[in-house]
Design a protein around this motif. Structure first.
Motif, short mmCIF file in Angstrom:
data_model
loop_
_atom_site.label_atom_id
_atom_site.label_comp_id
_atom_site.label_asym_id
_atom_site.label_seq_id
_atom_site.Cartn_x
_atom_site.Cartn_y
_atom_site.Cartn_z
N CYS A 136 0.91 -1.42 0.00
CA CYS A 136 0.01 -0.12 0.11
C CYS A 136 0.94 1.41 0.02
CB CYS A 136 -0.90 0.09 1.20
SG CYS A 136 -1.91 1.38 1.28
N LYS A 173 0.63 3.91 -3.19
CA LYS A 173 0.34 5.29 -2.80
C LYS A 173 1.13 6.45 -3.13
CE LYS A 173 -3.84 5.30 -0.43
NZ LYS A 173 -4.73 5.70 0.38
N LYS A 185 -6.97 5.04 -4.14
CA LYS A 185 -7.44 4.67 -3.10
C LYS A 185 -7.13 3.17 -3.06
CE LYS A 185 -12.16 5.21 -1.67
NZ LYS A 185 -13.50 4.88 -1.97
N GLY A 230 -1.75 3.48 5.14
CA GLY A 230 -2.84 4.32 4.21
C GLY A 230 -3.88 3.42 3.70
#
Ligand code: R5P
Length: 282
Positions: free
Chosen positions: A223, A227, A233, A255
């Motif tokens: 993640c 990100k 998302k 996140g």
């Protein structure tokens, strides 16, 4: 169908089909030994389904399963078995000399009971299910349904490694999304980067799908990288949520926007129930 469980009672409560629950009581003696006893309704039945997940405390749940099977066999009852979470499944081969392959050991013992049918769900390696002559079912269609409701934007389903790509592909096929896996790429001498193999996820939503979230390390790392590279998302799910130690905190810190999984192991993130799999099969 008559049905019983000790460790998966929550799942039994969500069944919609025509199941009649036979209670099985468990207690522990002061020295730590376990004891089980079925409700007397068990005395007139011919066939039953045991649903018993083998999560923590694994060895206690395993012994409960053995005691249940043997007590039912003594009554000449035909037994079907569904193990939502199979303990020891990650010890599916000998990684070092002279160690036990505990996943296979457990499978062999279960096979020895001569049951009518045996099922696992999204087991880490189907080799183990095959060792107990069973069938592996999948919660991926349920995960896909859950993702559909999240309304992700131009989603990519990502598997944390090539080995589990089949699961991500299955989910992607259900919701007609793209899929890929994370690959280690050497960008320069000492620099190894982890990136989706083919797809640029910039400004897209990603769902990372795995069989197990244990310490959360695998998903958290993925993640952070996604990100950093501009993914909008990141939601993450797995069939089995072990959520060891500070897994939740680690995932949130990385996140992850949504953590979800099935109730094969009950947790506050069990947003999907495998009860519907049981309804479908039995
Ligand atoms: C490993 O082979 C499994 O498929 C999972 O990726 C692993 O168990 C996840 O572990 P953790 O959450 O501790 O990174």
């Amino acid at each position: 169908m008559f049905i019983t469980s000790i460790s998966s009672r929550d799942t039994l409560e969500k069944l919609k089909g025509d199941f009649k629950v036979i209670d099985c009581h468990f207690k522990k003696f002061p020295d730590g030994e376990g004891y089980i006893r079925f409700d007397e309704k068990v005395k007139n039945i011919r066939e039953i389904l045991i649903v018993q997940s083998l999560h923590y405390p694994q060895d206690e749940h395993i012994m409960q399963l053995f005691f249940m099977i043997d007590a039912l066999k003594e009554l000449n009852i035909e037994i079907n078995l569904l193990i939502p979470y199979m303990a020891y499944a990650r010890q599916d081969k000998r990684f070092k000399d002279w160690e036990s392959v505990s996943g296979i050991t457990l499978a062999k013992i279960i096979d020895g009971f001569d049951l009518k049918s045996k099922y696992t769900v999204d087991i880490h390696d189907v080799k183990i299910t095959k060792s107990m002559k069973g069938e592996n079912l999948s919660a991926m269609p349920l995960i896909a349904e859950y993702l559909n409701d999240l309304d992700l934007k131009n989603p990519v389903i990502i598997s944390p490694d090539e080995g589990s790509l089949d699961r991500a592909k299955k989910v992607a096929d259900y919701i007609d999304a793209d899929f890929d896996y994370l690959e280690k790429k050497r960008s320069s001498g000492d620099n190894v980067e982890i990136k989706p193999k083919d797809i640029n996820t910039k400004n897209r939503d990603v769902a990372i799908i795995d069989d197990i979230i244990s310490t959360g390390g695998t998903i958290a790392k993925a993640c952070e990288l996604l990100k950093r590279d501009g993914t909008s998302k990141v939601v993450s799910g797995a069939t089995h949520l072990l959520m060891i130690g500070n897994a939740e905190e680690r995932l949130i810190r990385s996140g992850v926007d949504n953590i979800f999984g099935s109730d094969s192991i009950p947790s506050k993130f069990s947003k999907i129930s495998i009860a519907s799999i049981i309804d479908d099969v039995f």
